[in-house]
Design an enzyme around this catalytic site. Structure first.
Site, PDB file in Angstrom:
ATOM      1  N   ARG A  95       0.884  -1.182   0.000  1.00 25.00           N
ATOM      2  CA  ARG A  95       0.000   0.000   0.000  1.00 25.00           C
ATOM      3  C   ARG A  95       0.905   1.209   0.000  1.00 25.00           C
ATOM      4  O   ARG A  95       1.674   1.399   0.955  1.00 25.00           O
ATOM      5  CB  ARG A  95      -0.931  -0.021   1.215  1.00 25.00           C
ATOM      6  CG  ARG A  95      -1.640   1.304   1.431  1.00 25.00           C
ATOM      7  CD  ARG A  95      -2.776   1.202   2.414  1.00 25.00           C
ATOM      8  NE  ARG A  95      -3.949   0.595   1.802  1.00 25.00           N
ATOM      9  CZ  ARG A  95      -5.185   0.693   2.266  1.00 25.00           C
ATOM     10  NH1 ARG A  95      -5.425   1.366   3.373  1.00 25.00           N
ATOM     11  NH2 ARG A  95      -6.193   0.120   1.652  1.00 25.00           N
ATOM     12  N   HIS A 122      -7.039   0.821  -6.750  1.00 27.04           N
ATOM     13  CA  HIS A 122      -7.336  -0.047  -5.603  1.00 27.04           C
ATOM     14  C   HIS A 122      -8.011  -1.322  -6.138  1.00 27.04           C
ATOM     15  O   HIS A 122      -9.194  -1.559  -5.921  1.00 27.04           O
ATOM     16  CB  HIS A 122      -8.242   0.698  -4.618  1.00 27.04           C
ATOM     17  CG  HIS A 122      -8.255   0.117  -3.236  1.00 27.04           C
ATOM     18  ND1 HIS A 122      -7.491  -0.975  -2.858  1.00 27.04           N
ATOM     19  CD2 HIS A 122      -8.952   0.476  -2.115  1.00 27.04           C
ATOM     20  CE1 HIS A 122      -7.719  -1.252  -1.589  1.00 27.04           C
ATOM     21  NE2 HIS A 122      -8.599  -0.388  -1.107  1.00 27.04           N
ATOM     22  N   CYS A 253     -16.498   1.710   0.032  1.00 25.54           N
ATOM     23  CA  CYS A 253     -15.287   0.927   0.302  1.00 25.54           C
ATOM     24  C   CYS A 253     -14.897   1.004   1.777  1.00 25.54           C
ATOM     25  O   CYS A 253     -14.225   0.105   2.276  1.00 25.54           O
ATOM     26  CB  CYS A 253     -14.151   1.391  -0.594  1.00 25.54           C
ATOM     27  SG  CYS A 253     -13.791   3.164  -0.436  1.00 25.54           S
TER      28      CYS A 253
END
Ligand code: CP
Ligand code: NVA
Length: 304
Positions: A95, A122, A253
């Site tokens: 990430r 993502h 999300c």
């Protein structure tokens, strides 16, 4: 070596295969006795937990690593961090702030790299989103997703995934927060039926899925006050949801900034499937890792 930096690193058929693996109850023990290094330059609740548990379900050992601890490009280069982690791990998740960081890790090309969120993409979220929409509606093709808010990393991966799955995508964003030309070209290459508007009501009109993300992404905190002003009127309220299909599903999300991009009434209401969506992050991660390791194992077998 195959990597997953953006969802279109998969073909449409491969995406379907990953979703099928994610839905399967039989997790192959492809990581038995092996590790997966998970490097985080930013905070995470869902991604860290879903990836760690997915690795465990595949028989492996997940290792959480803070970016500051290994010092990406400060203590040693991103490439040398990658080479080091590859000494111990069968795959690496990262990430990162800059998408180029995961591109540089993948260019080392000795273990598969999974993008666990960058400023551009993502893909693990998009996989979980498709899994969730499929679970709710039974199929994906022909469904319309209306995303309202900042056209960001989540939006880009979701729009590409939608195109790959034969879905339609609407994006309702204020001026200055729409897709860049580069992102739009990448999205349209998926073949998606894309409609962009500056009017949230128009975006959600008759939609099957209404989707939200935060207005201020990680790394943009200095812009929070400006963004709160610029996104006024783009929050998902019960009134806005009333314009969507009667069977509409609300997705986010997460994390949600309640009272900003979505009201409590919507996120906690009967149309909301955000906790199923969060759980699906783990199933999606498991399916993706299992698929990626098996496809790379067959490439290695062909080469040797
Ligand atoms: N949706 C998502 O990626 O959540 P985290 O930032 O908590 O991992
Ligand atoms: N767009 C958000 C997603 C968080 C999961 C961010 O990048 O912070």
């Amino acid at each position: 070596m195959r990597h997953l930096l953006e969802i279109d690193d998969l073909s449409a058929d491969e995406l379907a295969a990953v979703l099928a693996m994610a839905e399967s109850d039989n997790a192959p023990r492809v990581l038995e006795g092996k590790g997966m290094g998970l490097v985080f330059e930013k905070p995470s609740a869902r991604t860290r937990n879903s990836m760690e548990m997915a690795v465990v379900q595949l028989g492996g050992h997940p290792l959480y690593i803070q970016g500051s601890e290994v010092g990406m490009d400060t203590r040693e280069s991103v490439e040398d961090v990658t080479r080091t982690l590859a000494c111990y791990h069968r795959a690496i998740g990262a990430r990162v702030f800059a998408h180029n960081t995961v591109e540089r890790m993948a260019a080392v090309d000795i273990v598969p790299i999974v993008n666990m969120l960058s400023d551009e993409a993502h893909p693990l979220q998009a996989l979980a989103d498709l899994l969730t929409i499929k679970a709710i509606f039974g199929s994906l093709e022909g469904r319309t997703i209306a995303y309202v808010g900042d056209a960001n990393n989540v939006t880009r991966s979701l729009a590409i995934a939608a195109g790959m799955a034969g879905m339609k995508m609407r994006v309702g964003s204020p001026g200055g927060y729409q897709f860049s030309d580069v992102d739009r070209d990448r999205v349209l290459a998926s073949g998606v039926d894309l409609f962009e508007t500056g009017n949230p009501e128009e975006a959600v009109d008759g939609a099957d899925v209404v989707y939200a993300d935060v207005w201020t992404s990680m790394g943009q905190e200095a812009e929070t006050q400006q963004r709160l002003r610029d996104f006024e009127g783009f929050g998902i309220t019960a009134d806005l949801m009333a314009n969507a299909s009667p069977d509409v599903a609300f997705l986010h999300c997460l994390p949600a900034h309640r009272g900003e991009e979505v009201t409590d009434e919507v996120v906690d209401g009967p149309s909301s499937h955000v906790w199923l969506q969060a759980e699906n992050r783990m199933h999606a991660a498991r399916g993706l890792i299992a698929w990626l390791l098996s496809v790379n194992a067959s490439v290695n077998a062909e080469e040797s």
